[in-house]
Design a protein around this motif. Structure first.
Motif, PDB file in Angstrom:
ATOM      1  N   GLU A  66       0.846  -1.209   0.000  1.00  0.00           N
ATOM      2  CA  GLU A  66       0.000   0.000   0.000  1.00  0.00           C
ATOM      3  C   GLU A  66       0.878   1.253   0.000  1.00  0.00           C
ATOM      4  OE1 GLU A  66      -3.812  -1.788   2.496  1.00  0.00           O
ATOM      5  OE2 GLU A  66      -2.062  -1.047   3.585  1.00  0.00           O
ATOM      6  N   PHE A  67       1.965   1.239   0.767  1.00  0.00           N
ATOM      7  CA  PHE A  67       2.911   2.357   0.793  1.00  0.00           C
ATOM      8  C   PHE A  67       3.502   2.575  -0.609  1.00  0.00           C
ATOM      9  CE2 PHE A  67       7.353   3.699   0.980  1.00  0.00           C
ATOM     10  CZ  PHE A  67       7.283   4.857   1.737  1.00  0.00           C
ATOM     11  N   LEU A  68       3.920   1.495  -1.253  1.00  0.00           N
ATOM     12  CA  LEU A  68       4.492   1.609  -2.601  1.00  0.00           C
ATOM     13  C   LEU A  68       3.489   2.206  -3.590  1.00  0.00           C
ATOM     14  CD1 LEU A  68       6.480  -1.717  -2.949  1.00  0.00           C
ATOM     15  CD2 LEU A  68       7.389   0.584  -3.302  1.00  0.00           C
ATOM     16  N   ARG A  69       2.243   1.756  -3.509  1.00  0.00           N
ATOM     17  CA  ARG A  69       1.213   2.308  -4.411  1.00  0.00           C
ATOM     18  C   ARG A  69       1.063   3.815  -4.199  1.00  0.00           C
ATOM     19  NH1 ARG A  69      -2.188  -2.587  -3.109  1.00  0.00           N
ATOM     20  NH2 ARG A  69      -1.719  -3.996  -4.830  1.00  0.00           N
ATOM     21  N   ALA A  70       1.037   4.239  -2.940  1.00  0.00           N
ATOM     22  CA  ALA A  70       0.896   5.664  -2.632  1.00  0.00           C
ATOM     23  C   ALA A  70       2.104   6.454  -3.131  1.00  0.00           C
ATOM     24  CB  ALA A  70       0.710   5.865  -1.122  1.00  0.00           C
ATOM     25  N   VAL A  71       3.293   5.914  -2.965  1.00  0.00           N
ATOM     26  CA  VAL A  71       4.515   6.583  -3.424  1.00  0.00           C
ATOM     27  C   VAL A  71       4.487   6.734  -4.943  1.00  0.00           C
ATOM     28  CG1 VAL A  71       7.012   6.203  -3.764  1.00  0.00           C
ATOM     29  CG2 VAL A  71       6.012   5.999  -1.479  1.00  0.00           C
ATOM     30  N   ARG A  72       4.116   5.689  -5.648  1.00  0.00           N
ATOM     31  CA  ARG A  72       4.133   5.724  -7.115  1.00  0.00           C
ATOM     32  C   ARG A  72       3.034   6.617  -7.691  1.00  0.00           C
ATOM     33  NH1 ARG A  72       8.952   4.874  -6.502  1.00  0.00           N
ATOM     34  NH2 ARG A  72       9.756   2.767  -6.484  1.00  0.00           N
ATOM     35  N   GLN A  73       2.004   6.923  -6.894  1.00  0.00           N
ATOM     36  CA  GLN A  73       0.934   7.813  -7.349  1.00  0.00           C
ATOM     37  C   GLN A  73       1.188   9.270  -6.972  1.00  0.00           C
ATOM     38  OE1 GLN A  73      -2.599   6.011  -5.703  1.00  0.00           O
ATOM     39  NE2 GLN A  73      -2.536   4.314  -7.145  1.00  0.00           N
ATOM     40  N   ASP A  74       2.204   9.536  -6.157  1.00  0.00           N
ATOM     41  CA  ASP A  74       2.516  10.885  -5.700  1.00  0.00           C
ATOM     42  C   ASP A  74       3.571  11.497  -6.623  1.00  0.00           C
ATOM     43  OD1 ASP A  74       3.765  13.099  -4.367  1.00  0.00           O
ATOM     44  OD2 ASP A  74       3.003  12.349  -2.452  1.00  0.00           O
ATOM     45  N   PRO A  75       3.240  12.583  -7.343  1.00  0.00           N
ATOM     46  CA  PRO A  75       4.194  13.168  -8.283  1.00  0.00           C
ATOM     47  C   PRO A  75       5.522  13.587  -7.638  1.00  0.00           C
ATOM     48  CG  PRO A  75       2.055  14.281  -8.408  1.00  0.00           C
ATOM     49  CD  PRO A  75       1.973  13.288  -7.310  1.00  0.00           C
ATOM     50  N   ASP A  76       5.510  13.919  -6.359  1.00  0.00           N
ATOM     51  CA  ASP A  76       6.736  14.324  -5.673  1.00  0.00           C
ATOM     52  C   ASP A  76       7.583  13.140  -5.209  1.00  0.00           C
ATOM     53  OD1 ASP A  76       6.170  17.057  -5.960  1.00  0.00           O
ATOM     54  OD2 ASP A  76       4.983  17.062  -4.108  1.00  0.00           O
ATOM     55  N   LEU A  77       6.991  11.954  -5.149  1.00  0.00           N
ATOM     56  CA  LEU A  77       7.702  10.783  -4.634  1.00  0.00           C
ATOM     57  C   LEU A  77       7.875   9.672  -5.668  1.00  0.00           C
ATOM     58  CD1 LEU A  77       5.914  10.447  -1.153  1.00  0.00           C
ATOM     59  CD2 LEU A  77       8.097  11.595  -1.662  1.00  0.00           C
ATOM     60  N   VAL A  78       7.270   9.822  -6.835  1.00  0.00           N
ATOM     61  CA  VAL A  78       7.203   8.735  -7.818  1.00  0.00           C
ATOM     62  C   VAL A  78       8.572   8.153  -8.160  1.00  0.00           C
ATOM     63  CG1 VAL A  78       7.235  10.219  -9.873  1.00  0.00           C
ATOM     64  CG2 VAL A  78       6.086   7.992  -9.952  1.00  0.00           C
ATOM     65  N   GLY A  79       9.619   8.947  -8.174  1.00  0.00           N
ATOM     66  CA  GLY A  79      10.942   8.463  -8.548  1.00  0.00           C
ATOM     67  C   GLY A  79      11.777   7.948  -7.393  1.00  0.00           C
ATOM     68  N   LEU A  80      11.198   7.898  -6.213  1.00  0.00           N
ATOM     69  CA  LEU A  80      11.908   7.476  -5.008  1.00  0.00           C
ATOM     70  C   LEU A  80      12.421   6.038  -5.122  1.00  0.00           C
ATOM     71  CD1 LEU A  80      12.488   8.494  -2.068  1.00  0.00           C
ATOM     72  CD2 LEU A  80      10.346   7.394  -1.427  1.00  0.00           C
ATOM     73  N   SER A  81      13.671   5.819  -4.721  1.00  0.00           N
ATOM     74  CA  SER A  81      14.235   4.462  -4.725  1.00  0.00           C
ATOM     75  C   SER A  81      13.782   3.728  -3.468  1.00  0.00           C
ATOM     76  CB  SER A  81      15.756   4.519  -4.764  1.00  0.00           C
ATOM     77  OG  SER A  81      16.184   5.066  -5.986  1.00  0.00           O
ATOM     78  N   VAL A  82      13.196   2.566  -3.674  1.00  0.00           N
ATOM     79  CA  VAL A  82      12.682   1.755  -2.571  1.00  0.00           C
ATOM     80  C   VAL A  82      13.243   0.343  -2.693  1.00  0.00           C
ATOM     81  CG1 VAL A  82      10.622   0.822  -1.436  1.00  0.00           C
ATOM     82  CG2 VAL A  82      10.537   3.102  -2.507  1.00  0.00           C
ATOM     83  N   VAL A  83      13.808  -0.141  -1.598  1.00  0.00           N
ATOM     84  CA  VAL A  83      14.277  -1.522  -1.521  1.00  0.00           C
ATOM     85  C   VAL A  83      13.430  -2.223  -0.463  1.00  0.00           C
ATOM     86  CG1 VAL A  83      16.197  -3.044  -0.914  1.00  0.00           C
ATOM     87  CG2 VAL A  83      16.630  -0.945  -2.218  1.00  0.00           C
ATOM     88  N   VAL A  84      12.785  -3.302  -0.851  1.00  0.00           N
ATOM     89  CA  VAL A  84      11.992  -4.085   0.096  1.00  0.00           C
ATOM     90  C   VAL A  84      12.957  -4.938   0.921  1.00  0.00           C
ATOM     91  CG1 VAL A  84      10.278  -5.926   0.325  1.00  0.00           C
ATOM     92  CG2 VAL A  84       9.926  -4.093  -1.345  1.00  0.00           C
ATOM     93  N   LEU A  85      12.784  -4.880   2.232  1.00  0.00           N
ATOM     94  CA  LEU A  85      13.565  -5.673   3.179  1.00  0.00           C
ATOM     95  C   LEU A  85      12.559  -6.357   4.088  1.00  0.00           C
ATOM     96  CD1 LEU A  85      16.373  -6.419   4.254  1.00  0.00           C
ATOM     97  CD2 LEU A  85      16.268  -4.380   5.690  1.00  0.00           C
ATOM     98  N   THR A  86      12.291  -7.627   3.816  1.00  0.00           N
ATOM     99  CA  THR A  86      11.150  -8.284   4.444  1.00  0.00           C
ATOM    100  C   THR A  86      11.431  -9.756   4.746  1.00  0.00           C
ATOM    101  OG1 THR A  86       8.763  -8.672   4.184  1.00  0.00           O
ATOM    102  CG2 THR A  86      10.117  -8.911   2.215  1.00  0.00           C
ATOM    103  N   THR A  87      10.561 -10.342   5.550  1.00  0.00           N
ATOM    104  CA  THR A  87      10.618 -11.781   5.797  1.00  0.00           C
ATOM    105  C   THR A  87       9.733 -12.534   4.805  1.00  0.00           C
ATOM    106  OG1 THR A  87       8.825 -11.595   7.405  1.00  0.00           O
ATOM    107  CG2 THR A  87      11.084 -11.565   8.271  1.00  0.00           C
ATOM    108  N   SER A  88       8.924 -11.796   4.034  1.00  0.00           N
ATOM    109  CA  SER A  88       7.971 -12.437   3.125  1.00  0.00           C
ATOM    110  C   SER A  88       8.672 -12.997   1.891  1.00  0.00           C
ATOM    111  CB  SER A  88       6.892 -11.459   2.678  1.00  0.00           C
ATOM    112  OG  SER A  88       6.061 -12.087   1.708  1.00  0.00           O
ATOM    113  N   ASN A  89       8.573 -14.310   1.739  1.00  0.00           N
ATOM    114  CA  ASN A  89       9.112 -14.975   0.562  1.00  0.00           C
ATOM    115  C   ASN A  89       7.976 -15.373  -0.383  1.00  0.00           C
ATOM    116  OD1 ASN A  89      11.183 -15.935  -1.029  1.00  0.00           O
ATOM    117  ND2 ASN A  89      11.373 -17.880   0.050  1.00  0.00           N
ATOM    118  N   GLU A  90       6.827 -14.728  -0.201  1.00  0.00           N
ATOM    119  CA  GLU A  90       5.644 -15.037  -1.018  1.00  0.00           C
ATOM    120  C   GLU A  90       5.828 -14.497  -2.437  1.00  0.00           C
ATOM    121  OE1 GLU A  90       2.855 -16.775  -0.129  1.00  0.00           O
ATOM    122  OE2 GLU A  90       3.918 -17.187   1.751  1.00  0.00           O
ATOM    123  N   GLU A  91       5.576 -15.348  -3.422  1.00  0.00           N
ATOM    124  CA  GLU A  91       5.723 -14.954  -4.823  1.00  0.00           C
ATOM    125  C   GLU A  91       4.842 -13.745  -5.157  1.00  0.00           C
ATOM    126  OE1 GLU A  91       7.658 -15.147  -8.360  1.00  0.00           O
ATOM    127  OE2 GLU A  91       8.058 -16.351  -6.586  1.00  0.00           O
TER     128      GLU A  91
END
Length: 139
Positions: A73-98
């Motif tokens: 949900e955070f990623l969707r909001a970032v990608r829809q925000d013109p001021d944040l759309v180009g932000l570099s995001v690295v997922v760091l998680t325990t989720s190994n779900e495809e």
């Protein structure tokens, strides 16, 4: 005049132990970049938008499983925000779900990293991540 190459890192993570591990791994690797912590996606968005995390070179380390607003949900909001759309995001998680991996990459993450089980592996992961962001030209 030299350009400021400081990378401001926003860690969006609700687990205090994981926050502590990231900080300890950064210390162990002598990574001096400022680290700002948000406990969920809503707080992370606020910190990015209100300048708590200084504008300029910013990198988000994002957990996926959090209360209030999860990582996707955070990623969707970032990608829809013109001021944040180009932000570099690295997922760091325990989720190994495809499904999580597919969703994250569809939202243009710079990487998807699984949290290591041991602290030694966590130190190695942060070292590799530090090499990555020092080599890659990020705005």
């Amino acid at each position: 005049m030299s350009e400021d190459r400081t990378m401001n890192i926003l860690l969006v993570e609700d687990d205090e132990v994981d926050v502590m591990n990231v900080r300890r791994a950064f210390d162990r690797n002598k990574i001096a970049n400022p680290v700002y912590v948000a406990e969920n996606g809503l707080e992370g968005l606020r910190m990015l938008r209100d300048g708590t995390v200084p504008r300029g070179r910013r990198l988000v380390l994002l957990d996926l499983n959090m209360p209030k607003m999860n990582g996707i949900e955070f990623l969707r909001a970032v990608r829809q925000d013109p001021d944040l759309v180009g932000l570099s995001v690295v997922v760091l998680t325990t989720s190994n779900e495809e499904r999580d991996k597919v969703d994250a990459y569809k939202l243009n993450v710079a990487g998807y990293l699984l949290k290591p089980v041991t602290f030694t592996n966590f130190v190695e992961l942060t070292s590799a991540l530090n090499k990555y962001w020092t080599l890659v030209e990020m705005p």
